[in-house]
Structures are given as structure tokens and as C-alpha cells.
Design an enzyme around this catalytic site. Sequence first.
Site, PDB file in Angstrom:
ATOM      1  N   ASP A  65       0.802  -1.222   0.000  1.00 34.67           N
ATOM      2  CA  ASP A  65       0.000   0.000   0.000  1.00 34.67           C
ATOM      3  C   ASP A  65       0.836   1.275   0.000  1.00 34.67           C
ATOM      4  OD1 ASP A  65      -2.484  -1.273  -0.082  1.00 34.67           O
ATOM      5  OD2 ASP A  65      -2.377  -1.702   2.065  1.00 34.67           O
ATOM      6  N   HIS A 159     -10.068  -2.509  -1.174  1.00 35.41           N
ATOM      7  CA  HIS A 159      -9.262  -2.021  -2.306  1.00 35.41           C
ATOM      8  C   HIS A 159      -9.711  -2.674  -3.611  1.00 35.41           C
ATOM      9  CE1 HIS A 159      -5.830  -1.498   0.801  1.00 35.41           C
ATOM     10  NE2 HIS A 159      -6.178  -0.289   0.416  1.00 35.41           N
ATOM     11  N   CYS A 246      -0.718  -7.807  -1.160  1.00 33.32           N
ATOM     12  CA  CYS A 246      -0.407  -6.679  -0.268  1.00 33.32           C
ATOM     13  C   CYS A 246       0.836  -6.904   0.577  1.00 33.32           C
ATOM     14  CB  CYS A 246      -1.599  -6.353   0.610  1.00 33.32           C
ATOM     15  SG  CYS A 246      -2.026  -7.671   1.720  1.00 33.32           S
TER      16      CYS A 246
HETATM   17  C1  CIR Z   1      -5.776  -1.918   6.323  1.00 30.05           C
HETATM   18  O1  CIR Z   1      -6.947  -1.823   6.698  1.00 30.05           O
HETATM   19  O2  CIR Z   1      -5.186  -0.982   5.810  1.00 30.05           O
HETATM   20  C2  CIR Z   1      -5.048  -3.214   6.548  1.00 30.05           C
HETATM   21  N1  CIR Z   1      -5.553  -3.841   7.737  1.00 30.05           N
HETATM   22  C3  CIR Z   1      -5.185  -4.129   5.358  1.00 30.05           C
HETATM   23  C4  CIR Z   1      -4.501  -3.614   4.126  1.00 30.05           C
HETATM   24  C5  CIR Z   1      -4.493  -4.611   3.013  1.00 30.05           C
HETATM   25  N2  CIR Z   1      -3.828  -4.104   1.877  1.00 30.05           N
HETATM   26  C6  CIR Z   1      -3.948  -4.590   0.653  1.00 30.05           C
HETATM   27  O3  CIR Z   1      -4.701  -5.517   0.424  1.00 30.05           O
HETATM   28  N3  CIR Z   1      -3.260  -4.001  -0.325  1.00 30.05           N
END
Ligand code: CIR
Length: 252
Positions: A65, A159, A246
Site C-alpha cells: 500500500d 481495495h 499486499c
Molecule cells: C488496512 O486496513 O489498511 C489493513 N488492515 C489491510 C490492508 C491490506 N492491503 C492490501 O490488500 N493491499
Amino acid sequence: MASAWVRPVPETFDQAIVGKHGRVPQVALARRQHSEYVSRLVEAGFDVETIPADDRLPDCVFVEDTAVLVGSRGIMTRPGAPARRPEVESVAALLGDHFPLTSIVAPGTLDGGDVMMMGDTMYVGRSQRTNESGIEQLAELVSDQGMRLVPVDVAGVLHLKSGVLPVDAETVVVTPGTVDEDLLDGLRIVHEEETERHMFSALPLGDTVLVTSNAPLTARRVESLGRPVVPIDVSEILAADGGLTCLSIIQR
Ligand code: CIR
């Protein structure tokens, strides 16, 4: 050689942001699952570099991210969740050794989980985390790369890549109802099995596809297209709304 950057599970992972499909993850199990994931990357021939975990940043394992690699450049994001913005600095410190970097700035927000590159098309999720300004800035930053940028509204999931998972250069697995599939023109679409809703995630690795082990029916649909799947149990990553893309920033 393809490179991947990963960030281990912090001690505080049980304080990660958990969405409506999630639950509090178990830290020790998440660590074992993450090590397994890294082993799969190494076996697939990736040169893996580790960014140290930071216990002050419970979601830091979701390193995708924080950055988007386009050609030979890096774009540091401005995550939509304010608590996640401090993750970017330490990732930039490492990526900066390999790529010239630019950044998304306020009021823009962009999470790497909303960016899906398929050939010369970049699909960008307009989501809970990525806003119009973030998309506009990204479009400007890649305007000299000959890429087509397609914004896609994302519904009911975090996402774009929570609902649309690439499994090879032209195929995606879509969770029905999360995006307007007409926008994915030219791509081959496989649907996530209804009984496995929000359980399938994937990461293409060379000639195989790494897939979540708790969505076997969807995995079988993918395998029937001709590429062997390699299942991995990442239950604790899924619990915190993550998936297989991710956990790494990948340069192919
Ligand atoms: C969030 O809510 O930001 C994290 N717990 C999960 C992020 C997952 N990211 C992704 O799939 N690229």
C-alpha cells in the site's frame, strides 16, 4: 532478476485495522504464515529484500500500500488511513536506493492495493482509501509512460485488488458485485465462487499462481486455465483485510 520488498509482521499486528469481514489476527501464526510466503517468493526466484518491521505501525506488513513501481520509477503513496501514513517514510528510505522516487501529496490519498497494472493499462480503484486527487496525481505522474489509466469504483471491499485479482497477464478473478466488469474490457474474467466470497487472493509467480488455500473451488477454476496453483494458508493476513498482493512490492 525480479525483486520483491517485504516487511515482517510486527509484534502489534493484533492492533491492525480490521474491516467488517475481518477479526483480530493471531500474531504468532501470522508470523509463520508470512515466513512461508517469503519462502515461496525466494523459491520462485525473487531477490527478496526486507524492510524492518516497526511495532509502532501495526499494519506495516501490508507494504504494497505504500509504493507503486512504474517502469524504473517509484511513486510513494499517501495511504487513505491516516494511521498508516508513517509507514511510507521507512519504505521510501529503502526503495530510494533503487529507484528515483516521487510522492502523492495532500489532499490526495492512494493505497497501492488500489493499483492494478495489466500490460499497458493501469486500473486504479476509487475506494475507501483512494480519492480523486490521488488518482489525478497518479495519472499525471505516469503520463509519460504510455500507460492508459482506468479509474474503477470499488464497492463493498477495501481495495480494487480485494475484489479483482490478476492471475496472469490477461486474466483476473473478480468477486461479483465489487466493480463494474465492463471497465475491465479486454481482460479474461473468472468469478470467485460464491461460497468462497472474500476468501480468494492470488499472486502470479513465474509459471505458477500462489493462491489462498481456503478458496479451493475458485483455485480450481484458475488452474483449469492452464497454470498450476500453489496454495498457501494466510488466514491471519485475510483476517486483517489483507491478501497475497499486499505483502510485497514487486518489480518484475
Ligand atoms: C488496512 O486496513 O489498511 C489493513 N488492515 C489491510 C490492508 C491490506 N492491503 C492490501 O490488500 N493491499
